[in-house]
Structure formats: C-alpha cells, structure tokens
Enzyme design. Structure first.
Site, PDB file in Angstrom:
ATOM      1  N   HIS A   5     121.221  -3.910  -2.419  1.00 19.18           N
ATOM      2  CA  HIS A   5     121.967  -3.459  -1.300  1.00 19.18           C
ATOM      3  C   HIS A   5     121.716  -2.000  -1.541  1.00 19.18           C
ATOM      4  O   HIS A   5     121.654  -1.419  -2.462  1.00 19.18           O
ATOM      5  CB  HIS A   5     123.493  -3.701  -1.312  1.00 19.18           C
ATOM      6  N   TYR A   6     121.964  -1.213  -0.243  1.00 11.72           N
ATOM      7  CA  TYR A   6     122.466   0.145  -0.184  1.00 11.72           C
ATOM      8  C   TYR A   6     123.844   0.211  -0.005  1.00 11.72           C
ATOM      9  O   TYR A   6     124.500  -0.609   0.539  1.00 11.72           O
ATOM     10  CB  TYR A   6     121.607   1.092   0.406  1.00 11.72           C
ATOM     11  N   GLU A  70     124.633  -2.878  -5.848  1.00 14.96           N
ATOM     12  CA  GLU A  70     124.734  -1.654  -5.122  1.00 14.96           C
ATOM     13  C   GLU A  70     124.115  -0.484  -5.236  1.00 14.96           C
ATOM     14  O   GLU A  70     124.388   0.230  -6.509  1.00 14.96           O
ATOM     15  CB  GLU A  70     126.225  -1.565  -4.718  1.00 14.96           C
ATOM     16  N   HIS A 112     119.448  -7.677   0.884  1.00 13.18           N
ATOM     17  CA  HIS A 112     120.597  -8.242   1.532  1.00 13.18           C
ATOM     18  C   HIS A 112     120.253  -8.558   3.068  1.00 13.18           C
ATOM     19  O   HIS A 112     120.629  -9.492   3.460  1.00 13.18           O
ATOM     20  CB  HIS A 112     121.718  -7.010   1.550  1.00 13.18           C
ATOM     21  N   ASP A 122     119.982  -3.273   4.761  1.00 12.31           N
ATOM     22  CA  ASP A 122     119.914  -2.728   3.392  1.00 12.31           C
ATOM     23  C   ASP A 122     119.082  -3.650   2.524  1.00 12.31           C
ATOM     24  O   ASP A 122     119.250  -4.980   2.710  1.00 12.31           O
ATOM     25  CB  ASP A 122     121.110  -2.281   2.962  1.00 12.31           C
TER      26      ASP A 122
HETATM   27 ZN   LIG Z   1     124.516  -4.663   1.525  1.00  7.69          ZN
END
Ligand SMILES: [Zn+2]
Length: 239
Positions: A5-6, A70, A112, A122
């Site tokens: 993810h970002y 993340e 994601h 993302d």
């Molecule tokens: Zn995400």
C-alpha cells in the site's frame, strides 16, 4: 500473500498515528518511512485490517491470508512523489524476509489495487516493481511495447475477445467475471493490471501491449523461482 500500500496522506507521522488509532479501524503489519526506517505494528501471525473488500484468485477474505505493508507516500491525491530509493530498498529487504518466513510465492506479492481495483490505486504506477523483481520479490516481465497493432477493447464493448481477456485476467488472479462485457469492473481491473505490469499507460483500455504483457506473465508464472531456489542455484555455481 503480501499486499503493498501507500499511505495516501500528506505526512508519514499522521499516517502512522492513524494506523495506530483504534477509532480508525485500519491497521497493517509494517510501516516503511521515506528514509527506509521500518516499524512493525502487528505480528505476522496475526490479522490486520488493511485490504478491506478485496479479492484474489477466488479468495475474498484477503486480510486473513495476507501481510500488509504501508509505504509512506502521499499518493495520487497529494502530488504522488517518486518513491525514494532507500525506501524501496527497505521494502525489498522486508518482503524478502516475509516471503521466506511464510513461504509466500513471488507471484503473491501484490498491489492493493490488484486485489481491490474498483476502490484503490495504491501503491500506484510509480511503484518500481521491476526493482523488487530483480531482488527476488514479486513477479514481473518486461512489458510489451505500446504499438498501433491490434484491436482496442474498451468500456461498452461486448465480444468474445473481451471474454478471452477476462479469462486471462481471471486466470492470473484478478476478480473479474468472464461475461464478455467490458463493464466498469473490467475497466478498473485492466487499469489495475496496467498500474502494476504496464505502467507506461494506465487508461483501462485493453490494447495489444496489455494483452501480450498478460500473456507473457501467465506463461512465465510457472517458472518463477523462489529466493531459496535461486540461492541453491547460486551455491551450486559457486561450489
Ligand atoms: Zn491500500
């Protein structure tokens, strides 16, 4: 699987705070700062809430079968800067460890957006999947060049060619029904595929380059070597 993810927030500290707040009802196993520092927030053996409504290869409870990372980056809504090299280096090392500890096949390191194409972008088309691939993380083939050849399939089309493309996307793992309709689901899945595997143009249109890249990925999928197998090869060469 591993889902990348970002954070999609203007600053990393605020994103980390949000991920640690029970009220936000989101969490992830790891957080990687721009400078490469890594914070572990959830044990790998435990479930985190990072994927939301998602699907991959018929599995819809992605949170129960994935480790979420993340990556601090403001994302598309806030200018979407490049990922710094040291951040990518940290993500790569982290993924290698996770893959090895949990026997995760390289083809199961995903964005994601791959598992939730209608809702998520993302970590986006700037994420350097090729760099990770070079270190044994994830799956990647050289994208087929964009040319004027071949038919363009797009939103509203309905044909056997659309069904064939849906079949291939489905076979790779994407959650799309094989119904021959180029509907909004199909559009979003093709865009997600392009973000990951053919980032030069992300438009949700199935062009020849997109189809050939997908075909090459499917053909190469059975040949993806795990890090352990690559290491054994290297050891054999060295001895
Ligand atoms: Zn995400």
């Amino acid at each position: 699987m591993i889902v990348l993810h970002y954070t999609g927030m203007p600053d990393a500290a605020a994103a980390l705070e949000r991920l640690c707040s029970p009220a936000s009802e989101v969490s992830a196993h790891y957080f990687v700062f721009e400078d490469g520092r890594i914070v572990q927030m959830v044990q790998e053996s435990r479930r985190a809430w990072h994927a939301g409504a998602a699907s991959w290869a018929g599995e819809t409870d992605i949170n129960s079968c994935s480790i979420g990372i993340e990556i601090a980056n403001p994302g598309h809504d806030y200018g979407y800067p490049d990922f710094p090299m040291r951040q990518i280096a940290a993500v790569t090392v982290l993924c290698r460890g996770i893959q090895t500890r949990n026997s995760i096949p390289p083809v199961r390191v995903l964005a994601h957006s791959d598992v939730a194409p209608a809702r998520k972008k993302d970590p986006g088309e700037k994420f350097p999947w090729r760099t990770l691939w070079d270190s044994g993380v994830g799956h990647w083939v050289k994208p087929a060049p964009i040319t004027e050849d071949g038919a363009l399939l797009a939103l509203g089309d309905r044909s056997d060619a659309v069904a064939a493309m849906q079949q291939s996307l489905n076979q790779y793992g994407y959650g799309v029904a094989v119904n021959g309709n180029y509907d909004s689901v199909m559009h979003d899945v093709v865009a997600a595929f392009q973000r990951h595997f053919r980032p030069e143009r992300v438009d949700g249109v199935s062009d020849e380059s997109t189809r050939v890249t997908l075909r090459d990925l499917l053909a190469a999928r059975g040949r993806v070597r795990t890090i352990a197998a690559r290491a054994r090869d290297l050891a054999r060469l060295a001895s």
